[in-house]
Scaffold this motif. Structure first.
Motif, PDB file in Angstrom:
ATOM      1  N   ILE A 120       8.100  11.605 125.862  1.00 12.65           N
ATOM      2  CA  ILE A 120       8.150  10.694 124.713  1.00 12.65           C
ATOM      3  C   ILE A 120       6.955   9.736 124.721  1.00 12.65           C
ATOM      4  CG2 ILE A 120       9.460   8.796 123.664  1.00 12.65           C
ATOM      5  CD1 ILE A 120      12.005  10.229 124.636  1.00 12.65           C
ATOM      6  N   CYS A 121       6.655   9.184 125.916  1.00  9.09           N
ATOM      7  CA  CYS A 121       5.518   8.267 126.025  1.00  9.09           C
ATOM      8  C   CYS A 121       4.212   8.987 125.677  1.00  9.09           C
ATOM      9  CB  CYS A 121       5.440   7.700 127.440  1.00  9.09           C
ATOM     10  SG  CYS A 121       6.784   6.555 127.842  1.00  9.09           S
ATOM     11  N   GLY A 122       4.068  10.265 126.144  1.00 11.20           N
ATOM     12  CA  GLY A 122       2.879  11.041 125.831  1.00 11.20           C
ATOM     13  C   GLY A 122       2.733  11.265 124.336  1.00 11.20           C
ATOM     14  N   LYS A 157      18.612  16.667 139.651  1.00 14.23           N
ATOM     15  CA  LYS A 157      18.026  17.396 138.534  1.00 14.23           C
ATOM     16  C   LYS A 157      18.113  16.593 137.242  1.00 14.23           C
ATOM     17  CE  LYS A 157      18.786  22.106 140.252  1.00 14.23           C
ATOM     18  NZ  LYS A 157      19.494  23.386 140.037  1.00 14.23           N
ATOM     19  N   LYS A 158      19.221  15.887 137.058  1.00 15.79           N
ATOM     20  CA  LYS A 158      19.377  15.061 135.864  1.00 15.79           C
ATOM     21  C   LYS A 158      18.346  13.931 135.850  1.00 15.79           C
ATOM     22  CE  LYS A 158      24.324  15.953 135.237  1.00 15.79           C
ATOM     23  NZ  LYS A 158      25.687  15.379 135.262  1.00 15.79           N
ATOM     24  N   VAL A 159      18.081  13.324 137.021  1.00 15.16           N
ATOM     25  CA  VAL A 159      17.076  12.261 137.100  1.00 15.16           C
ATOM     26  C   VAL A 159      15.695  12.803 136.766  1.00 15.16           C
ATOM     27  CG1 VAL A 159      15.900  10.675 138.679  1.00 15.16           C
ATOM     28  CG2 VAL A 159      18.404  10.885 138.749  1.00 15.16           C
ATOM     29  N   VAL A 160      15.363  13.990 137.315  1.00 17.89           N
ATOM     30  CA  VAL A 160      14.059  14.607 137.047  1.00 17.89           C
ATOM     31  C   VAL A 160      13.895  14.883 135.558  1.00 17.89           C
ATOM     32  CG1 VAL A 160      12.643  16.664 137.433  1.00 17.89           C
ATOM     33  CG2 VAL A 160      13.809  15.574 139.364  1.00 17.89           C
ATOM     34  N   LEU A 161      14.960  15.447 134.941  1.00 19.12           N
ATOM     35  CA  LEU A 161      14.890  15.739 133.512  1.00 19.12           C
ATOM     36  C   LEU A 161      14.745  14.463 132.686  1.00 19.12           C
ATOM     37  CD1 LEU A 161      17.551  18.575 133.097  1.00 19.12           C
ATOM     38  CD2 LEU A 161      15.078  18.774 132.878  1.00 19.12           C
ATOM     39  N   LEU A 162      15.437  13.400 133.117  1.00 22.56           N
ATOM     40  CA  LEU A 162      15.336  12.132 132.398  1.00 22.56           C
ATOM     41  C   LEU A 162      13.915  11.578 132.472  1.00 22.56           C
ATOM     42  CD1 LEU A 162      16.676   9.807 130.876  1.00 22.56           C
ATOM     43  CD2 LEU A 162      17.292   8.796 133.094  1.00 22.56           C
ATOM     44  N   VAL A 163      13.340  11.607 133.694  1.00 17.93           N
ATOM     45  CA  VAL A 163      11.965  11.127 133.862  1.00 17.93           C
ATOM     46  C   VAL A 163      10.996  11.965 133.029  1.00 17.93           C
ATOM     47  CG1 VAL A 163      10.076  10.839 135.515  1.00 17.93           C
ATOM     48  CG2 VAL A 163      12.411  10.135 136.137  1.00 17.93           C
TER      49      VAL A 163
END
Length: 313
Positions: free
Chosen positions: A290-292, A278-284
Motif C-alpha cells: 500500500i505504501c509503495g 504467516k499472518k504477520v508477514v502477510l500484514l507487513v
C-alpha cells in the motif's frame, strides 16, 4: 446425603447423576457382583487386578485408577475380563474429572457394555462402530454447530456395529432420546453416576441388549485436557425370579426403539491454515504494498503537475 438427579434418558436405560458430601452406599439392598466390580484395595498379585485389564495411559494408585492425566493426547481404559450374563443390572460408578482448564477442557469418559472389549480407538479412547451400549460423559467444551446444550453432557448410544459416533456433534445424530447437562467437573465432593438396565422398557422406549458382553470404562484427551479418575465400579444384580429367562438373549443384536431425530451432518467452516507468523508477514507485505502504491502515485502526480507548468511557459 445430598442427591441431585440430573435427568433421565427416555429409554430402558435410567441414568442418574449424584453428588454427595461424604461417601456412603446408596444401594445396599441388592447383591454386588464381585467379578464385575472394582473397589479398593485394587491390587491383586503384582500389578494385576483380578477380573480387569488395562489399556493405554491407565495408572493404578492406592486411591484411584487414573485413565488419563491432565495432559494432551492420552487414551486409557479398564475392561472387565468376565462377560456379563445378568438380565437386569445397575452399575454405580464413583469417579472424578478434574483439570486446570477454566473455559476449555476435555474430552470425557464412557461406560461401555460391548461385544468387542480391549480395542483402542477414537471414541473417547475406544472403538468406533462398536456393538453394544455406550454411556458418554462428554466434557469437551470447545464445540461448534447446532448443539442446544451445555457441557459436561451425558448421553447414551446403542449400536449394532454400523453406526459412527460423531464426536464433532456430541453423538447427537445417534443418541437415545435426549441427553442431559451435568456439572460434574472439578467438584470438591464425591461424584457418582448410576446406570440401570431393567426389563428393557421405561415409559417411552425400549433398549434390548444381548447377554455375554463386556463392561469397561475409557477416557481420552486431545488438544484440551482433563484428568479422568475411577474410584470404584460396583455392579448389582437386579434380576428377580419373575424375570423372563426363556428368551434367547445371547445372539440378539443391540437395539433401541427411540433415537434422536436424524440431522444432516454439516461440516464446520475450516479454520485458516495460516500460522500467526504467516499472518504477520502477510500484514507487513500488505502495508508495504500500500505504501509503495501511494509513493508511486505521488511521484506520478508530481510529474503530471510539472508537465502542466512547462506548458504554461
Amino acid at each position: 446425603m445430598m442427591m441431585l438427579n440430573m435427568g433421565l434418558l427416555r429409554s430402558a436405560l435410567v441414568i442418574s447423576f449424584f453428588s454427595t458430601i461424604y461417601t456412603r452406599e446408596w444401594n445396599t439392598h441388592e447383591y454386588m457382583i464381585r467379578e464385575h466390580s472394582l473397589v479398593k484395595p485394587y491390587q491383586g498379585l503384582g500389578t494385576s487386578i483380578p477380573y480387569w485389564d488395562f489399556l493405554g495411559s491407565t495408572m493404578v494408585t492406592n486411591n484411584y485408577i487414573r485413565l488419563t492425566a491432565d495432559a494432551q493426547s492420552l487414551r486409557g481404559a479398564i475392561w472387565n475380563k468376565a462377560p456379563c450374563y445378568l438380565r437386569n443390572w445397575e452399575m454405580q460408578i464413583h469417579f472424578k474429572v478434574h483439570g486446570r482448564g477454566k473455559d476449555l477442557f476435555g474430552d470425557g469418559f464412557v461406560f461401555w457394555y460391548v461385544k468387542e472389549p480391549m480395542q483402542e480407538g477414537d471414541v473417547f479412547g475406544s472403538k468406533d462402530f462398536f456393538t453394544g451400549l455406550a454411556v458418554v460423559m462428554d466434557t469437551y467444551s470447545n464445540h461448534n454447530g447446532p448443539h442446544n446444550h451445555g457441557h459436561p453432557y451425558i448421553s447414551a448410544m446403542v449400536n449394532n456395529g454400523t453406526l459412527h459416533y460423531d464426536h464433532d456433534r456430541d453423538g447427537t445424530h445417534t443418541q437415545l432420546s435426549s441427553g442431559c447437562v451435568s456439572k460434574f467437573r472439578n467438584l470438591d465432593h464425591d461424584t457418582y453416576i448410576s446406570i440401570q438396565y431393567v426389563h428393557d422398557t421405561l415409559t417411552v422406549a425400549g433398549v434390548k441388549l444381548p447377554l455375554g458382553y463386556f463392561l469397561g470404562v475409557s477416557a481420552a484427551t486431545g488438544d484440551l485436557t482433563d484428568g479422568h479418575d475411577i474410584i470404584s465400579l460396583k455392579m448389582y444384580d437386579l434380576s428377580t425370579p419373575d424375570d423372563d429367562i426363556l428368551e434367547d438373549r445371547i445372539n440378539i443384536m443391540p437395539s433401541a426403539s427411540f433415537f434422536e431425530p436424524p440431522r444432516d451432518h454439516v461440516e464446520d467452516p475450516k479454520p485458516s491454515s495460516l500460522t500467526t507468523w504467516k499472518k504477520v508477514v502477510l500484514l507487513v507485505f500488505g502495508v508495504i504494498t500500500i505504501c509503495g502504491c501511494v509513493f508511486i502515485g505521488g511521484l506520478f502526480y508530481t510529474k503530471q503537475k510539472e508537465q502542466q507548468r512547462k506548458r504554461f511557459y
